[in-house]
Design a protein around this motif. Structure first.
Motif, PDB file in Angstrom:
ATOM      1  N   PHE A  24      26.593  62.544  40.710  1.00 38.66           N
ATOM      2  CA  PHE A  24      25.541  61.807  41.400  1.00 38.66           C
ATOM      3  C   PHE A  24      26.143  60.674  42.236  1.00 38.66           C
ATOM      4  O   PHE A  24      27.068  59.990  41.800  1.00 38.66           O
ATOM      5  N   GLY A  25      25.577  60.462  43.417  1.00 37.25           N
ATOM      6  CA  GLY A  25      25.820  59.258  44.197  1.00 37.25           C
ATOM      7  C   GLY A  25      24.533  58.464  44.250  1.00 37.25           C
ATOM      8  O   GLY A  25      23.441  59.038  44.335  1.00 37.25           O
ATOM      9  N   LEU A  26      24.617  57.148  44.174  1.00 32.55           N
ATOM     10  CA  LEU A  26      23.427  56.303  44.085  1.00 32.55           C
ATOM     11  C   LEU A  26      23.592  55.078  44.964  1.00 32.55           C
ATOM     12  O   LEU A  26      24.681  54.500  45.038  1.00 32.55           O
ATOM     13  N   THR A  27      22.513  54.668  45.614  1.00 30.87           N
ATOM     14  CA  THR A  27      22.540  53.452  46.419  1.00 30.87           C
ATOM     15  C   THR A  27      21.133  52.885  46.547  1.00 30.87           C
ATOM     16  O   THR A  27      20.141  53.607  46.373  1.00 30.87           O
ATOM     17  N   ARG A  28      21.054  51.602  46.835  1.00 28.68           N
ATOM     18  CA  ARG A  28      19.754  50.970  47.092  1.00 28.68           C
ATOM     19  C   ARG A  28      19.297  51.343  48.492  1.00 28.68           C
ATOM     20  O   ARG A  28      20.103  51.424  49.424  1.00 28.68           O
ATOM     21  N   TRP A  29      17.993  51.550  48.645  1.00 24.40           N
ATOM     22  CA  TRP A  29      17.403  51.869  49.947  1.00 24.40           C
ATOM     23  C   TRP A  29      16.492  50.721  50.370  1.00 24.40           C
ATOM     24  O   TRP A  29      15.469  50.478  49.734  1.00 24.40           O
ATOM     25  N   ASP A  30      16.874  50.029  51.418  1.00 27.90           N
ATOM     26  CA  ASP A  30      16.055  48.958  51.979  1.00 27.90           C
ATOM     27  C   ASP A  30      14.999  49.610  52.876  1.00 27.90           C
ATOM     28  O   ASP A  30      15.206  49.802  54.065  1.00 27.90           O
ATOM     29  N   VAL A  31      13.872  49.934  52.293  1.00 25.97           N
ATOM     30  CA  VAL A  31      12.860  50.739  52.982  1.00 25.97           C
ATOM     31  C   VAL A  31      12.379  50.077  54.268  1.00 25.97           C
ATOM     32  O   VAL A  31      12.145  50.748  55.276  1.00 25.97           O
ATOM     33  N   SER A  32      12.250  48.753  54.256  1.00 28.40           N
ATOM     34  CA  SER A  32      11.702  48.055  55.416  1.00 28.40           C
ATOM     35  C   SER A  32      12.660  47.994  56.593  1.00 28.40           C
ATOM     36  O   SER A  32      12.234  47.902  57.748  1.00 28.40           O
ATOM     37  N   ASN A  33      13.946  48.046  56.322  1.00 30.46           N
ATOM     38  CA  ASN A  33      14.927  47.803  57.388  1.00 30.46           C
ATOM     39  C   ASN A  33      15.939  48.919  57.583  1.00 30.46           C
ATOM     40  O   ASN A  33      16.857  48.767  58.390  1.00 30.46           O
ATOM     41  N   GLU A  34      15.779  50.031  56.877  1.00 34.53           N
ATOM     42  CA  GLU A  34      16.806  51.060  56.927  1.00 34.53           C
ATOM     43  C   GLU A  34      16.172  52.447  56.916  1.00 34.53           C
ATOM     44  O   GLU A  34      15.253  52.719  56.142  1.00 34.53           O
ATOM     45  N   ALA A  35      16.667  53.319  57.774  1.00 32.93           N
ATOM     46  CA  ALA A  35      16.206  54.702  57.771  1.00 32.93           C
ATOM     47  C   ALA A  35      16.658  55.396  56.489  1.00 32.93           C
ATOM     48  O   ALA A  35      17.740  55.105  55.959  1.00 32.93           O
ATOM     49  N   TYR A  36      15.842  56.301  56.015  1.00 38.36           N
ATOM     50  CA  TYR A  36      16.175  57.020  54.789  1.00 38.36           C
ATOM     51  C   TYR A  36      17.521  57.717  54.906  1.00 38.36           C
ATOM     52  O   TYR A  36      18.328  57.693  53.962  1.00 38.36           O
ATOM     53  N   GLU A  37      17.795  58.327  56.046  1.00 38.44           N
ATOM     54  CA  GLU A  37      19.029  59.088  56.212  1.00 38.44           C
ATOM     55  C   GLU A  37      20.271  58.216  56.060  1.00 38.44           C
ATOM     56  O   GLU A  37      21.319  58.689  55.609  1.00 38.44           O
ATOM     57  N   GLU A  38      20.170  56.938  56.452  1.00 35.87           N
ATOM     58  CA  GLU A  38      21.313  56.038  56.288  1.00 35.87           C
ATOM     59  C   GLU A  38      21.623  55.830  54.812  1.00 35.87           C
ATOM     60  O   GLU A  38      22.782  55.850  54.381  1.00 35.87           O
ATOM     61  N   ALA A  39      20.570  55.594  54.031  1.00 38.35           N
ATOM     62  CA  ALA A  39      20.773  55.419  52.586  1.00 38.35           C
ATOM     63  C   ALA A  39      21.279  56.718  51.962  1.00 38.35           C
ATOM     64  O   ALA A  39      22.172  56.694  51.101  1.00 38.35           O
TER      65      ALA A  39
END
Length: 216
Positions: A175-190
């Motif tokens: 598994f790879g895991l990261t925080r997703w800043d929904v307001s400022n970041e596209a899903y694909e970047e996360a």
């Protein structure tokens, strides 16, 4: 200008129309129309399943993921105190399963994996399959809690897979895991960041969880 077709949105619209027609038929006590609308509604459900689910596993696929991402972006303000995290899962040595045992066994491994995930994820979590790679979107109060959730899923996959395949196949995943800043970041970047962490885990030994910090 013709609106671009969206499977999820248009399915919801079709279901609303069928429900309105059903209510009107009930008011008229029109049993023939009620039977026809039941058949029509079932057909719409089947077509929607074909467009949104992975046809091998019958679990949510890429089209459903796009819809879930749009929904999360709209609802992000409703989860006070919780952050979103994106995890990517890649099954270890999946290519060997297909080569040694055939594609039918490989398909069974995928279905077993998603069955275990569906049992282990919480109501607010979502997951989507595309081949042997699976995406998860989950909520947690912090990084440590998110790591704990994903590591529990990793252990459950390893521990339950033998039982669910009648002691034939032990499945593990990285598994790879990261925080997703929904307001400022596209899903694909996360997702790309989580995927890089997952690839690092593959290099370092597999069957693990690797976290990627957000760098601004």
């Amino acid at each position: 200008m013709t609106e671009k077709y969206n499977e999820i949105k248009h399915y919801a619209g079709q279901k609303r129309i069928i429900e309105i027609l059903r209510q009107r038929a009930e008011e008229r006590s029109d049993q023939l129309d009620l039977r026809l609308l039941k058949i029509l509604g079932g057909g719409v459900d089947v077509l929607n399943s074909f467009t949104t689910n992975n046809q091998v596993t019958e679990y949510p696929g890429i089209r459903q993921r796009d819809s879930d991402v749009d929904r999360i972006k709209k609802e992000r303000g409703k989860s006070e105190g919780l952050d979103y995290f994106v995890a990517t899962l890649d099954l270890d040595d999946f290519g060997k399963f297909n080569k040694q045992h055939g594609q039918d066994v490989g398909d069974k491994i995928l279905r077993t994996t998603l069955e275990i995930l569906s049992e282990g994820t919480r109501e607010a979590d979502v997951y989507h399959s595309h081949g042997e790679e699976i995406d998860l979107i989950l909520q947690a109060r912090n990084e440590d809690e998110a790591r704990g959730i994903v590591d529990r899923l990793r252990r459950e996959l390893e521990e339950k897979s033998l039982v669910k395949t009648n002691n034939h196949y032990k499945i593990t995943g990285t598994f790879g895991l990261t925080r997703w800043d929904v307001s400022n970041e596209a899903y694909e970047e996360a997702r790309k960041r989580a995927d890089r962490a997952m690839q690092s885990g593959k290099t370092e030994g597999k069957n693990c969880v690797r976290y990627a910090s957000v760098i601004r």
